[in-house]
Enzyme design. Structure first.
Site, short mmCIF file in Angstrom:
data_model
loop_
_atom_site.label_atom_id
_atom_site.label_comp_id
_atom_site.label_asym_id
_atom_site.label_seq_id
_atom_site.Cartn_x
_atom_site.Cartn_y
_atom_site.Cartn_z
N SER A 121 0.83 -1.21 0.00
CA SER A 121 0.00 0.00 0.00
C SER A 121 0.85 1.25 0.00
O SER A 121 0.34 2.34 -0.17
CB SER A 121 -0.93 0.00 1.21
OG SER A 121 -0.25 -0.41 2.36
N HIS A 142 -2.99 -3.73 -6.23
CA HIS A 142 -3.36 -3.22 -4.90
C HIS A 142 -4.87 -3.31 -4.69
O HIS A 142 -5.64 -2.62 -5.36
CB HIS A 142 -2.88 -1.76 -4.77
CG HIS A 142 -3.10 -1.18 -3.43
ND1 HIS A 142 -3.41 0.15 -3.22
CD2 HIS A 142 -3.08 -1.75 -2.20
CE1 HIS A 142 -3.55 0.36 -1.93
NE2 HIS A 142 -3.36 -0.77 -1.29
N GLU A 154 -5.90 -1.09 -7.88
CA GLU A 154 -4.91 -0.21 -8.49
C GLU A 154 -3.83 -1.11 -9.11
O GLU A 154 -3.25 -1.96 -8.42
CB GLU A 154 -4.28 0.73 -7.45
CG GLU A 154 -5.22 1.85 -7.02
CD GLU A 154 -4.61 2.76 -5.95
OE1 GLU A 154 -4.92 3.96 -5.96
OE2 GLU A 154 -3.86 2.26 -5.08
N ASN A 192 -4.58 5.84 -1.39
CA ASN A 192 -3.97 6.11 -0.08
C ASN A 192 -3.31 7.49 -0.02
O ASN A 192 -3.23 8.10 1.05
CB ASN A 192 -2.96 5.03 0.27
CG ASN A 192 -3.65 3.73 0.66
OD1 ASN A 192 -4.81 3.73 1.04
ND2 ASN A 192 -2.93 2.62 0.54
N1 3HC Z 1 -15.10 -9.51 4.36
C1 3HC Z 1 -16.00 -9.92 3.45
N2 3HC Z 1 -17.19 -9.30 3.25
C2 3HC Z 1 -17.49 -8.27 4.05
C3 3HC Z 1 -16.62 -7.80 5.04
C4 3HC Z 1 -15.39 -8.48 5.19
N3 3HC Z 1 -14.48 -8.09 6.09
N4 3HC Z 1 -17.20 -6.74 5.68
C5 3HC Z 1 -18.38 -6.55 5.09
N5 3HC Z 1 -18.57 -7.47 4.12
C6 3HC Z 1 -19.71 -7.58 3.22
C7 3HC Z 1 -20.93 -8.02 3.94
O1 3HC Z 1 -21.00 -9.44 4.01
C8 3HC Z 1 -22.03 -7.43 3.09
O2 3HC Z 1 -22.22 -8.25 1.95
P1 3HC Z 1 -23.68 -8.46 1.30
O3 3HC Z 1 -24.17 -7.08 0.94
O4 3HC Z 1 -23.39 -9.32 0.10
O5 3HC Z 1 -24.49 -9.12 2.33
C9 3HC Z 1 -21.44 -6.09 2.61
O6 3HC Z 1 -20.02 -6.25 2.72
C10 3HC Z 1 -21.89 -4.94 3.47
O7 3HC Z 1 -21.53 -5.22 4.81
P2 3HC Z 1 -22.38 -4.79 6.09
O8 3HC Z 1 -23.84 -4.77 5.73
O9 3HC Z 1 -21.98 -5.64 7.26
O10 3HC Z 1 -21.84 -3.38 6.47
P3 3HC Z 1 -21.78 -2.03 5.68
O11 3HC Z 1 -22.90 -1.89 4.71
O12 3HC Z 1 -21.57 -1.04 6.74
O13 3HC Z 1 -20.44 -2.18 4.81
C11 3HC Z 1 -18.14 -1.88 4.50
C12 3HC Z 1 -19.21 -2.49 5.37
C13 3HC Z 1 -18.16 -2.53 3.11
C14 3HC Z 1 -16.80 -2.17 5.17
C15 3HC Z 1 -18.43 -0.34 4.36
O14 3HC Z 1 -18.55 0.23 5.63
C16 3HC Z 1 -17.34 0.40 3.59
O15 3HC Z 1 -17.31 0.44 2.37
N6 3HC Z 1 -16.41 1.03 4.34
C17 3HC Z 1 -15.29 1.75 3.75
C18 3HC Z 1 -14.19 0.77 3.46
C19 3HC Z 1 -13.01 1.43 2.80
O16 3HC Z 1 -12.92 2.63 2.60
N7 3HC Z 1 -12.02 0.60 2.45
C20 3HC Z 1 -10.79 1.07 1.84
C21 3HC Z 1 -9.76 1.33 2.88
S1 3HC Z 1 -8.20 1.82 2.18
C22 3HC Z 1 -7.44 0.35 1.83
O17 3HC Z 1 -7.93 -0.71 2.07
C23 3HC Z 1 -6.09 0.46 1.19
C24 3HC Z 1 -5.05 -0.29 1.94
O18 3HC Z 1 -3.84 -0.17 1.24
C25 3HC Z 1 -4.85 0.24 3.33
#
Ligand code: 3HC
Length: 293
Positions: A121, A142, A154, A192
């Protein structure tokens, strides 16, 4: 070259690696998942079973589909089992020394045509590629957390990446149901590079007592329409990973505004890494407003 990625290796089965393995297996691709020791391998198996189990409970997968997905993943502690892979993706901790050693090893083990990819990342893909005898066949791939859910990949192209390879990896990302964006090799790439300064700033605001933890998170969810507040998102990404990305941005820019917030450092030093350790900004006994400096 056409997309001929039929067997894919994933090295490191933490949150990201296991998620990436699941994404490939869901797309019908055979996966060899590698961890360093049996305990870590079992944790990786736990991630895979947990995530697909959750999809089963939610009615997104049938028992048979889940069994098929899990059946496509071979778990091993031997890197030599990657010899037949067309592509290997590394998802180990963000320490350049570890990555360089791993890529030198992969270069020795994998067939000459195999593509070696890193899910880093924040570290330099170019520097990682330079440890191999095939820098033209090394790219960044990524993924975002949670990998099975987030739709972006990415694709990181370096100055040494051979022509056409980024397009092949982009085509593979589409085959996984993801949307690829090809980016250059700069700290943080696009997401990021934009996201972490915002998240780090949220920690600074918390430290300054501008609002408490829940206030800051609610403000960005309800006022800006983000799915998660910044402090909750830091916990999801992992505070150690977040800290490393901030450090990489700071190193590259030498701008003070990119320096990781002291509170972020404090929590990492205390082993409070977010969801992966059970406590970060949120979690049991996590403070709403830490004492200001
Ligand atoms: N693994 C697998 N599936 C997951 C999961 C996980 N850890 N967490 C949530 N899900 C799935 C659920 O099963 C659900 O699937 P469905 O719609 O098919 O039933 C769907 O995602 C939605 O989950 P929830 O209903 O429990 O919860 P939310 O609607 O609140 O969504 C979230 C959870 C998808 C994590 C949402 O809050 C989100 O998009 N958050 C932002 C995440 C983000 O910005 N990520 C990027 C971070 S930066 C990065 O990763 C870069 C790295 O280099 C650091």
């Amino acid at each position: 070259m056409a997309d001929t990625f039929e067997t894919v290796g994933v090295v490191g089965l933490g949150t990201m690696g296991a998620g990436i393995a699941e994404v490939f297996a869901r797309a019908g691709i055979a996966v060899v998942g590698v961890e360093a020791d049996p305990a870590a391998l079992e944790r990786g198996r736990g991630h895979l079973e947990g995530s697909t189990g959750r999809a089963l409970t939610r009615g997104r997968l049938t028992e048979a589909e889940r069994a098929e997905i899990l059946g496509r993943v071979t778990l091993t502690t031997s890197r030599d089992d990657l010899a037949g892979c067309d592509l290997v993706i590394e998802a180990i901790p963000e320490v350049m020394e570890y990555k360089r050693a791993l890529f030198a090893d992969l270069d020795r083990i994998c067939k000459p045509s195999a593509v070696l990819a890193t899910n880093t990342s924040s570290l330099s893909v170019t520097e990682i590629a330079a440890t191999t005898s095939r820098p033209g066949r090394v790219v960044g791939m990524h993924f975002f957390n949670p990998a099975p859910v987030m739709r972006l990949v990415e694709v990181v192209r370096t100055v040494t990446t051979e022509d056409g390879l980024a397009d092949d990896i982009a085509a593979l990302a589409r085959r996984l149901g993801k949307t690829p964006v090809t980016v250059g090799d700069r700290a943080g790439f696009v997401v990021n590079r934009l996201l972490l300064p915002y998240l780090n700033h949220a920690v600074v605001l918390l430290e300054h007592g501008l609002a408490d933890r829940d206030g800051i998170d609610a403000a960005m969810r309800l006022g800006a329409g983000f799915p998660m507040g910044p402090l909750a998102l830091l916990d999801l990404i992992g505070l150690d990973t977040s800290y490393e990305i901030c450090e990489a941005l700071f190193r590259e820019s030498r701008e003070r505004r990119h320096a990781p917030a002291p509170l972020l450092h404090e929590l990492v030093a205390a082993g409070l890494l977010g969801r992966k350790s059970g406590r970060g900004f949120h979690g049991e006994e996590a403070p709403q407003t830490p004492s200001a400096e």
